[in-house]
Design a protein around this motif. Structure first.
Motif, PDB file in Angstrom:
ATOM      1  N   MET A  51      -9.628 -16.529   8.528  1.00 38.35           N
ATOM      2  CA  MET A  51      -8.818 -17.033   7.411  1.00 38.35           C
ATOM      3  C   MET A  51      -7.349 -16.677   7.592  1.00 38.35           C
ATOM      4  O   MET A  51      -6.461 -17.517   7.425  1.00 38.35           O
ATOM      5  CB  MET A  51      -9.350 -16.488   6.088  1.00 38.35           C
ATOM      6  N   THR A  52      -7.097 -15.407   7.912  1.00 35.86           N
ATOM      7  CA  THR A  52      -5.703 -14.980   8.062  1.00 35.86           C
ATOM      8  C   THR A  52      -5.064 -15.595   9.307  1.00 35.86           C
ATOM      9  O   THR A  52      -3.851 -15.791   9.350  1.00 35.86           O
ATOM     10  CB  THR A  52      -5.596 -13.451   8.144  1.00 35.86           C
ATOM     11  N   GLY A  53      -5.896 -15.891  10.304  1.00 38.53           N
ATOM     12  CA  GLY A  53      -5.363 -16.547  11.490  1.00 38.53           C
ATOM     13  C   GLY A  53      -4.775 -17.905  11.153  1.00 38.53           C
ATOM     14  O   GLY A  53      -3.681 -18.261  11.595  1.00 38.53           O
ATOM     15  N   PHE A  54      -5.501 -18.680  10.338  1.00 33.80           N
ATOM     16  CA  PHE A  54      -4.999 -19.987   9.924  1.00 33.80           C
ATOM     17  C   PHE A  54      -3.785 -19.856   9.002  1.00 33.80           C
ATOM     18  O   PHE A  54      -2.837 -20.637   9.087  1.00 33.80           O
ATOM     19  CB  PHE A  54      -6.110 -20.790   9.231  1.00 33.80           C
ATOM     20  N   ILE A  55      -3.827 -18.838   8.119  1.00 33.84           N
ATOM     21  CA  ILE A  55      -2.678 -18.603   7.229  1.00 33.84           C
ATOM     22  C   ILE A  55      -1.443 -18.241   8.039  1.00 33.84           C
ATOM     23  O   ILE A  55      -0.334 -18.738   7.789  1.00 33.84           O
ATOM     24  CB  ILE A  55      -3.000 -17.490   6.209  1.00 33.84           C
ATOM     25  N   ILE A  85      -1.052 -11.561   2.068  1.00 35.08           N
ATOM     26  CA  ILE A  85      -2.356 -12.194   1.791  1.00 35.08           C
ATOM     27  C   ILE A  85      -3.415 -11.629   2.720  1.00 35.08           C
ATOM     28  O   ILE A  85      -4.552 -11.351   2.313  1.00 35.08           O
ATOM     29  CB  ILE A  85      -2.246 -13.721   1.953  1.00 35.08           C
ATOM     30  N   GLU A  86      -3.040 -11.421   3.973  1.00 35.32           N
ATOM     31  CA  GLU A  86      -3.966 -10.831   4.937  1.00 35.32           C
ATOM     32  C   GLU A  86      -4.403  -9.443   4.479  1.00 35.32           C
ATOM     33  O   GLU A  86      -5.592  -9.101   4.527  1.00 35.32           O
ATOM     34  CB  GLU A  86      -3.312 -10.744   6.312  1.00 35.32           C
ATOM     35  N   GLY A  87      -3.455  -8.631   4.019  1.00 33.20           N
ATOM     36  CA  GLY A  87      -3.791  -7.286   3.534  1.00 33.20           C
ATOM     37  C   GLY A  87      -4.750  -7.333   2.363  1.00 33.20           C
ATOM     38  O   GLY A  87      -5.711  -6.552   2.290  1.00 33.20           O
ATOM     39  N   ILE A  88      -4.512  -8.264   1.429  1.00 31.77           N
ATOM     40  CA  ILE A  88      -5.399  -8.400   0.257  1.00 31.77           C
ATOM     41  C   ILE A  88      -6.809  -8.788   0.695  1.00 31.77           C
ATOM     42  O   ILE A  88      -7.803  -8.223   0.221  1.00 31.77           O
ATOM     43  CB  ILE A  88      -4.820  -9.441  -0.719  1.00 31.77           C
ATOM     44  N   LEU A  89      -6.911  -9.753   1.609  1.00 36.60           N
ATOM     45  CA  LEU A  89      -8.225 -10.195   2.078  1.00 36.60           C
ATOM     46  C   LEU A  89      -8.967  -9.075   2.809  1.00 36.60           C
ATOM     47  O   LEU A  89     -10.196  -8.955   2.695  1.00 36.60           O
ATOM     48  CB  LEU A  89      -8.066 -11.413   3.000  1.00 36.60           C
ATOM     49  N   ILE A  90      -8.226  -8.264   3.551  1.00 29.40           N
ATOM     50  CA  ILE A  90      -8.850  -7.139   4.261  1.00 29.40           C
ATOM     51  C   ILE A  90      -9.434  -6.144   3.258  1.00 29.40           C
ATOM     52  O   ILE A  90     -10.554  -5.653   3.419  1.00 29.40           O
ATOM     53  CB  ILE A  90      -7.831  -6.454   5.188  1.00 29.40           C
ATOM     54  N   VAL A  91      -8.667  -5.834   2.209  1.00 27.56           N
ATOM     55  CA  VAL A  91      -9.154  -4.909   1.179  1.00 27.56           C
ATOM     56  C   VAL A  91     -10.408  -5.473   0.510  1.00 27.56           C
ATOM     57  O   VAL A  91     -11.394  -4.750   0.298  1.00 27.56           O
ATOM     58  CB  VAL A  91      -8.054  -4.639   0.136  1.00 27.56           C
ATOM     59  N   GLY A 151      -1.859  -8.658  14.773  1.00 23.32           N
ATOM     60  CA  GLY A 151      -2.268  -7.861  15.934  1.00 23.32           C
ATOM     61  C   GLY A 151      -2.767  -6.481  15.543  1.00 23.32           C
ATOM     62  O   GLY A 151      -3.752  -5.979  16.092  1.00 23.32           O
ATOM     63  N   LYS A 152      -2.084  -5.844  14.577  1.00 24.33           N
ATOM     64  CA  LYS A 152      -2.515  -4.525  14.108  1.00 24.33           C
ATOM     65  C   LYS A 152      -3.893  -4.610  13.473  1.00 24.33           C
ATOM     66  O   LYS A 152      -4.729  -3.706  13.638  1.00 24.33           O
ATOM     67  CB  LYS A 152      -1.503  -3.965  13.121  1.00 24.33           C
ATOM     68  N   HIS A 153      -4.116  -5.690  12.738  1.00 23.35           N
ATOM     69  CA  HIS A 153      -5.433  -5.864  12.120  1.00 23.35           C
ATOM     70  C   HIS A 153      -6.516  -6.018  13.183  1.00 23.35           C
ATOM     71  O   HIS A 153      -7.588  -5.405  13.101  1.00 23.35           O
ATOM     72  CB  HIS A 153      -5.409  -7.087  11.201  1.00 23.35           C
ATOM     73  N   LEU A 154      -6.239  -6.822  14.213  1.00 26.57           N
ATOM     74  CA  LEU A 154      -7.225  -7.026  15.273  1.00 26.57           C
ATOM     75  C   LEU A 154      -7.526  -5.719  16.004  1.00 26.57           C
ATOM     76  O   LEU A 154      -8.690  -5.430  16.332  1.00 26.57           O
ATOM     77  CB  LEU A 154      -6.702  -8.069  16.269  1.00 26.57           C
ATOM     78  N   ILE A 192     -10.526  -0.966   4.251  1.00 21.94           N
ATOM     79  CA  ILE A 192      -9.714  -0.962   3.029  1.00 21.94           C
ATOM     80  C   ILE A 192      -8.381  -0.267   3.277  1.00 21.94           C
ATOM     81  O   ILE A 192      -7.323  -0.741   2.844  1.00 21.94           O
ATOM     82  CB  ILE A 192     -10.471  -0.280   1.874  1.00 21.94           C
ATOM     83  N   TYR A 193      -8.420   0.855   3.984  1.00 21.04           N
ATOM     84  CA  TYR A 193      -7.181   1.594   4.282  1.00 21.04           C
ATOM     85  C   TYR A 193      -6.248   0.764   5.168  1.00 21.04           C
ATOM     86  O   TYR A 193      -5.030   0.762   4.964  1.00 21.04           O
ATOM     87  CB  TYR A 193      -7.516   2.916   4.963  1.00 21.04           C
ATOM     88  N   THR A 194      -6.820   0.043   6.123  1.00 22.46           N
ATOM     89  CA  THR A 194      -6.016  -0.826   6.981  1.00 22.46           C
ATOM     90  C   THR A 194      -5.304  -1.889   6.147  1.00 22.46           C
ATOM     91  O   THR A 194      -4.108  -2.150   6.325  1.00 22.46           O
ATOM     92  CB  THR A 194      -6.896  -1.510   8.042  1.00 22.46           C
ATOM     93  N   GLY A 195      -6.036  -2.505   5.226  1.00 32.34           N
ATOM     94  CA  GLY A 195      -5.437  -3.509   4.353  1.00 32.34           C
ATOM     95  C   GLY A 195      -4.336  -2.933   3.494  1.00 32.34           C
ATOM     96  O   GLY A 195      -3.295  -3.568   3.274  1.00 32.34           O
ATOM     97  N   TYR A 196      -4.551  -1.698   3.014  1.00 30.71           N
ATOM     98  CA  TYR A 196      -3.539  -1.033   2.193  1.00 30.71           C
ATOM     99  C   TYR A 196      -2.243  -0.814   2.980  1.00 30.71           C
ATOM    100  O   TYR A 196      -1.140  -1.049   2.462  1.00 30.71           O
ATOM    101  CB  TYR A 196      -4.079   0.311   1.688  1.00 30.71           C
ATOM    102  N   LYS A 197      -2.360  -0.396   4.228  1.00 30.94           N
ATOM    103  CA  LYS A 197      -1.168  -0.151   5.050  1.00 30.94           C
ATOM    104  C   LYS A 197      -0.385  -1.436   5.287  1.00 30.94           C
ATOM    105  O   LYS A 197       0.853  -1.438   5.239  1.00 30.94           O
ATOM    106  CB  LYS A 197      -1.565   0.490   6.385  1.00 30.94           C
TER     107      LYS A 197
END
Length: 327
Positions: A51-55, A85-91, A151-154, A192-197
């Motif tokens: 999802m975030t890739g397309f965003i 948006i990516e951070g929110i979806l990760i959380v 990239g950090k998320h991956l 969740i912590y990754t999304g928060y950062k």
């Protein structure tokens, strides 16, 4: 060169989206093969990757549009929005994972073919790390917040996958069903912590939080290239929109200097700062006339209008250059 940068960003993001879809399909297949809620954590995070890739692909396309009347500072802020948006979806993915893990404690399911599932997850994690490294390096080189955040998320996905694989191997060896839920809850928390950062970083950018390290560097550049006509620099500000920076400052010059010479001094300031940075910078330099009070810190030796003897120059530290002078 700028056009090449645009093409490179889009090509990299398209490849990331393609591989994210393939990785998601592989992890989903591993989950249905094994019934492991631990592997489900990886599959759900891969859903976020897709999802975030397309965003991100959309945001990069928009961010690369040229400035127009409606967007005089460009479209770069959309990269920060997409990263948020990516951070929110990760959380949200992390919360879903923890919910499923707790539910599985009360409603356990038989786990099958875990060895095959472990192999699929491990290979997918390795591919994620390679994609993440490529995305971060490209984003840093071409000033793309979206590529760096993605990239950090991956890569964080890869780090969690390593721990997940270790936990799944323990599960395979011990056959303790509760380990599956424990693994999922642990890595759900990490996600969740990754999304928060990511949210923290992108929110700071959206709110135009000052980058004091960069302001410090600019202050140093100005001080090292200072000439005697630059009596003072104040109100230094810096904003970032995508791959473009905007720098504002007040430059105090001798009051008797004509407009043409003052313009040349402003151009020289812009030149010296731009020489140190590869990305595009827009400048707004407001020139102020000196006052009698500044004579004590003005080093112009042949000034005919000096009211006070020269005492010392004020060193342009970041604290001095960002101060706001009230006219």
């Amino acid at each position: 060169m700028r056009e090449n940068d645009k093409i490179i960003k889009l090509i990299v993001q398209r490849r990331i989206v393609l591989f994210s879809v393939l990785i998601f399909a592989a992890k989903t297949g591993a989950y249905f093969l094994t019934n492991s809620v631990g592997i489900l954590t990886d599959a759900l995070e891969s859903t976020v990757n897709v999802m975030t890739g397309f965003i991100s692909l959309y945001s990069i396309s928009v961010a690369l549009k040229p400035r127009d009347i409606d967007h005089p500072f460009g479209h770069g802020k959309i990269e920060s929005i997409s990263a948020s948006i990516e951070g929110i979806l990760i959380v949200l993915a992390g919360l879903v994972i923890i919910f499923e893990a707790v539910k599985r404690l009360f409603y356990p399911r038989e786990i099958e073919q875990l060895d095959v599932g472990i192999l699929i997850v491990a290979l997918a994690g390795l591919l994620n790390y390679i994609l993440g490294y490529f995305s971060i390096k490209t984003g840093e080189k071409h000033q793309s917040i979206a590529l760096v955040a993605g990239g950090k998320h991956l890569q964080s996905d890869t780090y969690s996958t390593i721990g997940l694989v270790v936990g799944l191997v323990l599960l395979l060896l011990t056959q303790k069903a509760w380990l599956d839920s424990a693994i999922a809850m642990l890595f759900g928390s990490i996600i969740i912590y990754t999304g928060y950062k990511i949210l923290k970083e992108t929110t700071s950018n959206l709110m135009d939080e000052a980058d004091f390290n960069l302001l410090k560097d600019i202050s140093k550049i100005l001080w090292e290239n200072r000439n005697e006509n630059w009596i003072d620099v104040s109100n230094l500000k810096l904003l970032k929109y995508g791959d473009r920076y905007h720098i504002d400052c007040d430059l105090t010059l001798p009051w008797y200097m004509n407009i043409a010479d003052a313009h040349k001094e402003g151009d020289f300031v812009m030149q010296k700062i731009s020489e140190h940075y590869p990305y595009p910078i827009d400048f707004t330099i407001h020139t102020d006339a000196c006052t009698r009070e500044l004579c004590r810190h003005c080093s112009i030796s042949d000034c005919k209008f000096r009211a006070y003897s020269f005492e010392n120059e004020t060193v342009w530290t970041v604290e001095n250059t960002i101060k706001q002078e009230v006219s």
